[in-house]
Design a protein around this motif. Structure first.
Motif, short mmCIF file in Angstrom:
data_model
loop_
_atom_site.label_atom_id
_atom_site.label_comp_id
_atom_site.label_asym_id
_atom_site.label_seq_id
_atom_site.Cartn_x
_atom_site.Cartn_y
_atom_site.Cartn_z
N GLN A 52 -1.06 -39.30 13.54
CA GLN A 52 -1.22 -37.97 12.98
C GLN A 52 -1.90 -37.06 14.00
O GLN A 52 -3.02 -37.33 14.41
CB GLN A 52 -2.03 -37.99 11.68
N GLN B 85 2.42 -50.62 8.09
CA GLN B 85 3.00 -49.54 8.88
C GLN B 85 1.89 -48.82 9.63
O GLN B 85 0.84 -48.50 9.05
CB GLN B 85 3.77 -48.57 7.97
N LEU C 137 -3.27 -44.19 12.01
CA LEU C 137 -3.49 -44.67 10.65
C LEU C 137 -2.73 -45.96 10.41
O LEU C 137 -1.55 -46.07 10.76
CB LEU C 137 -3.04 -43.62 9.63
N LEU D 8 2.45 -37.09 9.19
CA LEU D 8 2.40 -38.43 9.76
C LEU D 8 3.71 -38.77 10.45
O LEU D 8 4.78 -38.51 9.91
CB LEU D 8 2.13 -39.46 8.66
N PHE E 131 0.93 -45.35 11.68
CA PHE E 131 1.33 -43.95 11.81
C PHE E 131 0.43 -43.26 12.82
O PHE E 131 -0.70 -43.66 13.06
CB PHE E 131 1.17 -43.21 10.46
N LEU F 42 1.60 -47.08 -0.49
CA LEU F 42 0.88 -47.41 0.73
C LEU F 42 -0.61 -47.20 0.49
O LEU F 42 -1.01 -46.19 -0.10
CB LEU F 42 1.31 -46.50 1.88
N PHE G 137 -3.95 -46.64 2.63
CA PHE G 137 -4.27 -46.22 4.00
C PHE G 137 -5.70 -46.56 4.37
O PHE G 137 -6.62 -46.51 3.53
CB PHE G 137 -4.09 -44.71 4.14
N GLY G 138 -5.90 -46.82 5.67
CA GLY G 138 -7.23 -46.84 6.24
C GLY G 138 -7.66 -45.42 6.55
O GLY G 138 -6.89 -44.46 6.40
N GLN G 139 -8.91 -45.28 7.00
CA GLN G 139 -9.45 -43.96 7.30
C GLN G 139 -9.00 -43.44 8.65
O GLN G 139 -9.18 -42.27 8.96
CB GLN G 139 -10.99 -44.01 7.26
#
Lengths: 117, 113
Positions: free
Chosen positions: B38, B34, B89, B44, B36, B101, B103-105
């Motif tokens: 922000q 997914q 993201l 998000l 997102f 989930l 997440f990446g940074q």
């Protein structure tokens, strides 16, 4: 409701006090998650509720953190004896199916910004 | 270890350019990915969701692809606009262990008028 609702949107508390953060998921969503986003950090998984099953607490950083979900709907994240390192944005998400499966994945709320002074 | 990496960390481009944001992940047990958006001080907003059985998804000027074999996803933004400025993201959905989930940074994108 139409989306995931979180309250309060902002919370300032003194070190050592307890705080409660509330999440109202989308109606009918069986799964609910709490994440934390610290300044300059990525999103960190905290806890996961699925239906009436025992929650997955594997992401909670210490025993000062706890959460409950009443009636399979509203959830409250409680932080006891708050510390300055608890300052972060706490985000709640819900999904229709377990683990965010299905066509819509996860829907996030706007978060609660917690500041511990 | 389940990890998501996003490159670049920040990107600044002039308005009108097409651009690609990259995401790589380590877990072959991914069941969806997914993207997102922000905005500063906000929560998000989901942009696109790709199931593990799919290769891509499109919404307006956005197109996301998923290659499980190489552990990569890309988000393509066409004809960028200043309103696209935000942090993007990437997150992989996993069900082994904790269902969650990862997440990446994020990539902080700035579109200059």
């Amino acid at each position: 409701g139409a989306g995931v609702s979180q309250s309060p949107s902002n919370k300032v508390t003194e070190k050592g006090k307890d705080v409660e953060l509330r999440c109202d998921p989308i109606s009918g969503h069986t799964a609910l998650y709490w994440y934390r986003q610290s300044l300059g950090q990525g999103l960190e998984f905290l806890i996961y509720f699925q239906g009436n099953s025992a929650p997955d607490k594997s992401g909670l950083p210490s025993d000062r953190f706890s959460a409950e979900r009443t009636g399979g709907s509203v959830s409250t994240l409680t932080i006891q004896r708050t510390q300055q390192e608890d300052s972060a944005v706490y985000l709640c998400a819900s999904s229709l199916a377990p683990g965010g499966q299905g066509a819509y994945g996860y829907t996030f709320g706007s978060g609660t910004r917690l500041t511990v002074v | 270890k389940q990890e998501v990496t996003q490159i670049p960390a920040a990107l600044s481009v002039p308005e009108g350019e097409n651009l690609v944001l990259n995401c790589s992940f380590t877990d072959s047990a991914i069941y969806n990915l997914q993207w997102f958006r922000q905005d500063p001080g906000k929560g998000l907003t989901s942009l696109l969701l790709i199931q593990s059985s799919q290769r891509e998804q499109t919404s307006g000027r956005l197109n996301a692809s998923l290659d499980k074999s190489s552990g990569r996803s890309t988000l393509y933004i066409a004809a960028s606009q200043p309103g696209d400025s935000a942090t993007y993201l990437c997150a992989m959905g996993v069900i082994q262990g904790a269902q969650k989930l990862v997440f990446g940074q994020g990539t902080r994108l700035t579109i200059n008028p």
